[in-house]
Design an enzyme around this catalytic site. Structure first.
Site, PDB file in Angstrom:
ATOM      1  N   GLY B  73       0.836  -1.196   0.000  1.00  0.00           N
ATOM      2  CA  GLY B  73       0.000   0.000   0.000  1.00  0.00           C
ATOM      3  C   GLY B  73       0.871   1.246   0.000  1.00  0.00           C
ATOM      4  N   ASN B 154      -6.618   4.637   9.424  1.00  0.00           N
ATOM      5  CA  ASN B 154      -6.134   3.390  10.010  1.00  0.00           C
ATOM      6  C   ASN B 154      -6.133   3.399  11.528  1.00  0.00           C
ATOM      7  OD1 ASN B 154      -4.147   5.360   9.010  1.00  0.00           O
ATOM      8  ND2 ASN B 154      -2.646   4.130  10.114  1.00  0.00           N
ATOM      9  N   SER B 202      -3.840  -2.778  -0.396  1.00  0.00           N
ATOM     10  CA  SER B 202      -2.783  -3.639   0.144  1.00  0.00           C
ATOM     11  C   SER B 202      -3.398  -4.967   0.550  1.00  0.00           C
ATOM     12  CB  SER B 202      -2.129  -2.959   1.344  1.00  0.00           C
ATOM     13  OG  SER B 202      -1.066  -3.736   1.828  1.00  0.00           O
ATOM     14  N   HIS B 204      -2.289  -7.457   2.551  1.00  0.00           N
ATOM     15  CA  HIS B 204      -2.128  -8.039   3.891  1.00  0.00           C
ATOM     16  C   HIS B 204      -3.116  -7.491   4.902  1.00  0.00           C
ATOM     17  CE1 HIS B 204       0.028  -4.876   6.301  1.00  0.00           C
ATOM     18  NE2 HIS B 204       0.310  -4.412   5.107  1.00  0.00           N
ATOM     19  N   THR B 240      10.227  -8.140 -11.810  1.00  0.00           N
ATOM     20  CA  THR B 240       9.565  -9.437 -11.914  1.00  0.00           C
ATOM     21  C   THR B 240       8.464  -9.518 -10.868  1.00  0.00           C
ATOM     22  OG1 THR B 240      11.544 -10.467 -12.785  1.00  0.00           O
ATOM     23  CG2 THR B 240       9.914 -11.936 -11.781  1.00  0.00           C
ATOM     24  N   CYS B 328       3.122   1.352  12.254  1.00  0.00           N
ATOM     25  CA  CYS B 328       4.353   1.918  11.723  1.00  0.00           C
ATOM     26  C   CYS B 328       4.978   2.922  12.649  1.00  0.00           C
ATOM     27  CB  CYS B 328       4.093   2.582  10.382  1.00  0.00           C
ATOM     28  SG  CYS B 328       3.446   1.419   9.219  1.00  0.00           S
TER      29      CYS B 328
HETATM   30  C1  LIG Z   1      20.992  -8.072 -14.448  1.00  0.00           C
HETATM   31  C2  LIG Z   1      19.594  -7.930 -13.932  1.00  0.00           C
HETATM   32  N1  LIG Z   1      19.257  -6.808 -13.273  1.00  0.00           N
HETATM   33  C3  LIG Z   1      18.024  -6.632 -12.765  1.00  0.00           C
HETATM   34  C4  LIG Z   1      17.050  -7.585 -12.924  1.00  0.00           C
HETATM   35  C5  LIG Z   1      15.687  -7.325 -12.370  1.00  0.00           C
HETATM   36  O1  LIG Z   1      15.426  -8.069 -11.206  1.00  0.00           O
HETATM   37  P1  LIG Z   1      13.916  -8.499 -10.864  1.00  0.00           P
HETATM   38  O2  LIG Z   1      13.554  -9.579 -11.817  1.00  0.00           O
HETATM   39  O3  LIG Z   1      13.976  -8.980  -9.461  1.00  0.00           O
HETATM   40  O4  LIG Z   1      13.079  -7.292 -11.044  1.00  0.00           O
HETATM   41  C6  LIG Z   1      17.357  -8.764 -13.621  1.00  0.00           C
HETATM   42  C7  LIG Z   1      16.362  -9.833 -13.850  1.00  0.00           C
HETATM   43  O5  LIG Z   1      15.423  -9.722 -14.596  1.00  0.00           O
HETATM   44  C8  LIG Z   1      18.657  -8.935 -14.135  1.00  0.00           C
HETATM   45  O6  LIG Z   1      18.975 -10.044 -14.799  1.00  0.00           O
HETATM   46  C1  LIG Z   2      -4.242   3.852   5.513  1.00  0.00           C
HETATM   47  C2  LIG Z   2      -2.994   3.106   5.164  1.00  0.00           C
HETATM   48  N1  LIG Z   2      -2.281   3.461   4.095  1.00  0.00           N
HETATM   49  C3  LIG Z   2      -1.170   2.813   3.737  1.00  0.00           C
HETATM   50  C4  LIG Z   2      -0.708   1.743   4.457  1.00  0.00           C
HETATM   51  C5  LIG Z   2       0.538   1.073   4.004  1.00  0.00           C
HETATM   52  O1  LIG Z   2       0.306  -0.187   3.419  1.00  0.00           O
HETATM   53  P1  LIG Z   2       1.406  -1.330   3.488  1.00  0.00           P
HETATM   54  O2  LIG Z   2       1.385  -1.856   4.880  1.00  0.00           O
HETATM   55  O3  LIG Z   2       0.989  -2.357   2.503  1.00  0.00           O
HETATM   56  O4  LIG Z   2       2.722  -0.702   3.168  1.00  0.00           O
HETATM   57  C6  LIG Z   2      -1.415   1.333   5.602  1.00  0.00           C
HETATM   58  C7  LIG Z   2      -0.980   0.192   6.424  1.00  0.00           C
HETATM   59  O5  LIG Z   2      -0.016   0.255   7.147  1.00  0.00           O
HETATM   60  C8  LIG Z   2      -2.571   2.032   5.961  1.00  0.00           C
HETATM   61  O6  LIG Z   2      -3.285   1.674   7.033  1.00  0.00           O
END
Ligand SMILES: Cc1ncc(COP(=O)(O)O)c(C=O)c1O
Ligand SMILES: Cc1ncc(COP(=O)(O)O)c(C=O)c1O
Lengths: 141, 395, 395, 141
Positions: B73, B154, B202, B204, B240, B328
């Site tokens: 989030g 929140n 979000s 979770h 990814t 937080c």
């Molecule tokens: C050299 C390199 N840098 C960055 C990335 C990006 O990482 P991710 O796939 O975790 O976003 C990759 C993979 O795709 C990569 O091979």
């Molecule tokens: C109102 C609000 N915005 C944003 C967030 C942030 O989301 P996340 O926990 O996925 O980073 C939270 C939760 O902590 C929230 O309650």
């Protein structure tokens, strides 16, 4: 987050309460900052015969107050005035960095109560010559 | 510790068995990279993502092409605000309107943008946490590009009049971002009806896994990327994809959707039982947030003359997990910025506890909670040097 | 489809059973929010994160306080580059040096920064994909704030002289960011010895889950946050942590660490068997990347006169998953920017296939692959109107 | 990604190969763009008696070539010249948006071969009046 010693003093704080006819009373901190400690002393022949505390604050504030009272109970006022916040932290087996100010508050509360006693009884306590009761401005730690 | 009672569902939720089961295939069976469309394994991953995207889109009445997955989030909030701000850089549009009670993900983002010459107006709230629509209208300037207001808070659970705010934004041709992280699954969200241009979500918070979020972006919205790189998420959010997490998010939404109304009704009843229980059994308490315009699962009280952390620690010893303010900020020592914005004094704000219940909470749990919090408050008040409001206001 | 052979381990990897088992507790048992330090469940999550952090730190000879978790290698690259660039905004330091063969996460980030007045020099590479240290030295200006060079290339596997580059950066007091996403787990990384200030990592390339990455930031480095909000990751990367994913990342590193040397040796032998097999059995092929300074698992050839996608589709029908260029570009029609940077003509570059093996690959798999790719190349060449290099160069 | 029809024509392309003494030959595309299609026609009495293709390109380029040859085989040159890329896409049950250019290439290859036949045999084919063989500049799609 907290050591077993902190948790023990938080859960079962020693010397909680207030005291009628105390020989010295000190209060430090304020509600804005989230901690207030009040210490009551009963003193006879320069010995701290009894001590009580009341605390508004977090777990480590309560534990620090409790530990500080234990550290000075039965000691002479001259010994008590040398009690540092480090001694409180050590006796508690450590405090998280953001909570160190609680131990400082405990030291100040003890000094404040001793100062009150010194004022009322016209005594001079070595180490308190330069002690000033808290000014009114609020500095949260 | 006899009992275990998790009442911090606004901080995060337990991931249910159905969600875990759905996710489990995407670790060692369908583990292909969704960008690899030229073999079966990659296509499987991609399909799973698109299925989840449709589920999420349906749930908020959006088109699937308007849903983008993020890592939280928080990332969604950052993307919405920075993305719109940077897309408008040096175009004479450098003003944002938000509120004083937003999550840090919004507030700290706006503060950061100051270094790029972007200014933010933080709207006040009343004692219930509601903004004033007139103040909002007055805050709008020619330079305003974005209004960012949370659907529901929140900490205190207050629900804003989102549809009305959306109308004001639309009438003034200003983009409207809604932090819907707490509202999702608890309030009916309809991006069309409510005039929302950007919505943060979000997983979770609604029974999905941690580390996966979503951002709804209305088609045609001019927004820069926050994360640049590969062509994932139609070129708008690189990296990814956390396929298993996205699958879990989709499943969590699916589960929330079933029996939505009856679940919310049940939870609301329990919430009110807890509110009444505390009000009737413990003196000198203040209910934070609005009495009715509040999240179905949120109960937030200030217990005067004592401090929140010590309450929480004692609750934990009794097996009850709760929170003082948002998760937080629990590392910090300042009282909640939300409570201060409602006009509460620092001393009282320090003694605030939030219980947030779930579908699993029972009436018995509620009654146990009332009895336990009462015992704890009594104990801590006996220790406190503050005995009345006079003491509390001294400083 | 008789056989299933996954040879695209540079795109992503299967998550192993040990990793899944380790993660599984963090869904419905230890599901607390790690920011909730005042109750047991929250502390459990926090401890799990810190354990993983220590494991990752150890593996690259860093201090645990220098490791930050992100959502992907891509986010890590974005953070490193934008974070340093924005921390230097309006300070007269507006120049970055990188290479022409970086991942899009780096290249597109640098391109985006142009709108903020930041300039980037893209270094050439030789036919093996190696940069020229002299060119690097000449590219350095008073305004240079960052050198960003990948440890090993994701397409052709070429490993750069990182330690020497690091020395040049240090001598010139320029920060050195290394995209180590492909190198992690395949090359020994030592941030101290190699003079690295920032290192990007990604779990899903080494048997961990998707959607979790890491950034090493040397203590004292001035860098802005990419994602603002709560106090997670020591205030440097906000958003509720993907606890289960972080746990999986840590476990994956732990597994890679065991028998590191002997595993790499085994894989290298298999790689060379595949390289020899293809070279000796198929005419008119070109090995891409450096013959020895290459990742242990990377085999990349161009098969002249035919096109990569059709090779991949036929490989898929034979149960072999491979890749033409990086997974992220597979949606695009341009030939790989990496191969073009090595000086290869477009026509030949179009016919390139990358096999990336894993610890699970066997000699038999290798021999099956050689035989299969040979059959496919023969079939497609028979269909092709291009019969020789003359045809290929016409355009 | 691809329909079953595309995959079928890719896996088992019809009319693959070259042709000696073709009456018309057309080649379009170039290696830079990653697709080349070459079409050979055998024409008798204005009827396409036989057709062959050779293609360098992706799966959909091969499938489009194969389908295009099927669509014009046995047809008159006047019918063949009306074959559009849309017809190829339809017959294939669809192509992904990024691959539509393959069907365009197939249409052009057929037209190019018909143009070559018209040139060689001095015929006029309605619909080819405005046809221009590809210029040398490369525009990849
Ligand atoms: C050299 C390199 N840098 C960055 C990335 C990006 O990482 P991710 O796939 O975790 O976003 C990759 C993979 O795709 C990569 O091979
Ligand atoms: C109102 C609000 N915005 C944003 C967030 C942030 O989301 P996340 O926990 O996925 O980073 C939270 C939760 O902590 C929230 O309650």
């Amino acid at each position: 987050m907290y050591t077993a010693e902190v948790m023990d003093h938080f859960r079962n704080p020693r010397n909680v309460g207030n005291m009628e006819n105390a020989d010295g009373v000190g209060q430090v901190g304020n509600p804005k900052c989230g901690d207030i400690m009040k210490i009551y002393l009963k003193i006879k022949d320069e010995i701290i015969e009894d001590v009580k505390f009341e605390t508004f604050g977090c777990g480590s504030a309560i534990a620090s107050s409790s530990m500080a009272t234990e550290l000075i109970k039965g000691k002479s006022i001259h010994e008590a005035v040398t009690m540092t916040n480090k001694a409180v932290i050590e006796a508690l087996g450590g405090l998280p960095p953001v909570k160190v100010h609680c131990s400082v508050l405990a030291e100040q509360a003890v000094k404040s109560a001793l100062y009150d006693y010194a004022q009322k009884s016209n005594k001079v306590i070595k180490g308190l010559e330069n002690y000033k009761p808290e000014d009114d401005e609020v500095h949260c730690h | 510790m006899s009992r275990k009672l998790y009442l911090d569902n606004a901080a995060t939720t337990r991931v249910g068995k159905e969600v875990i089961d759905e996710m489990s295939k995407y670790f060692d069976e369908f583990y292909g990279n969704p960008s690899s469309q030229l073999y079966e394994l990659g296509r499987r991953s991609k399909e799973a993502i698109e299925r989840a995207r449709r589920t999420v889109a349906d749930f908020i009445n959006a088109n699937e092409k308007e849903i983008y997955f993020t890592a939280s989030g928080t990332e969604s909030d950052n993307w919405a605000i920075k993305g719109v701000a940077f897309a408008n850089l040096n175009k004479g549009k450098n003003h944002i309107i938000t509120t004083k009670i937003e999550h840090q993900a919004v507030i700290h983002t706006c503060e950061y943008l100051e270094k790029f010459g972007i200014e933010t107006t933080y709207l006040d709230v009343d004692k219930y946490g509601l903004i004033d629509l007139e103040q909002l209208k007055e805050a709008i300037k020619a330079e305003t590009m974005l209004i960012s207001i949370m659907f529901a808070n929140n900490e205190i659970g207050t629900i804003q009049p989102i549809e009305e705010i959306g109308k004001i934004a639309r009438d003034n041709k200003i983009l409207f971002h809604v932090d819907g992280v707490q509202a999702l699954g608890s309030v009916k969200i309809d991006v069309e009806k409510q005039n929302i241009d950007l919505l943060s979500m979000s997983a979770h918070k609604i029974g999905g896994p941690k580390g996966i979020g979503g951002l709804y972006i209305r088609r045609g919205t001019r927004i820069d990327n926050l994360v640049h790189g590969g062509a994932q998420e139609r070129g708008k959010r690189a990296g990814t994809e956390g396929v298993q997490n996205i699958v879990g998010f989709g499943k969590a939404v699916e589960i929330v959707k079933e029996n939505f109304d009856s679940n919310i009704e049940r939870i609301t009843t329990l919430r009110d039982r807890l509110i009444e229980g505390i009000k009737n059994n413990i003196p000198d308490v203040v209910l934070n947030g609005h009495p009715t315009k509040r999240l179905a699962n949120n109960v937030n009280f200030s217990y005067k003359y004592i401090e929140g952390e010590s309450i929480l620690l004692l609750l934990d010893m009794e097996g009850i997990s709760a929170s003082s303010g948002s998760a937080c900020t629990s590392g910090s020592l300042d009282p909640s910025h939300v409570l201060l914005a409602t006009g509460m004094d620092h001393g009282t704000a320090h003694g605030s506890i939030r219980f947030t219940i779930s579908e699993e909470t029972t009436e018995e749990d509620i009654d146990y909670t009332v009895e336990t919090i009462k015992r704890i408050v009594d104990k801590l008040r006996a220790m406190s040097p503050i005995k009345n409001d006079e003491d509390l206001k001294k400083s």
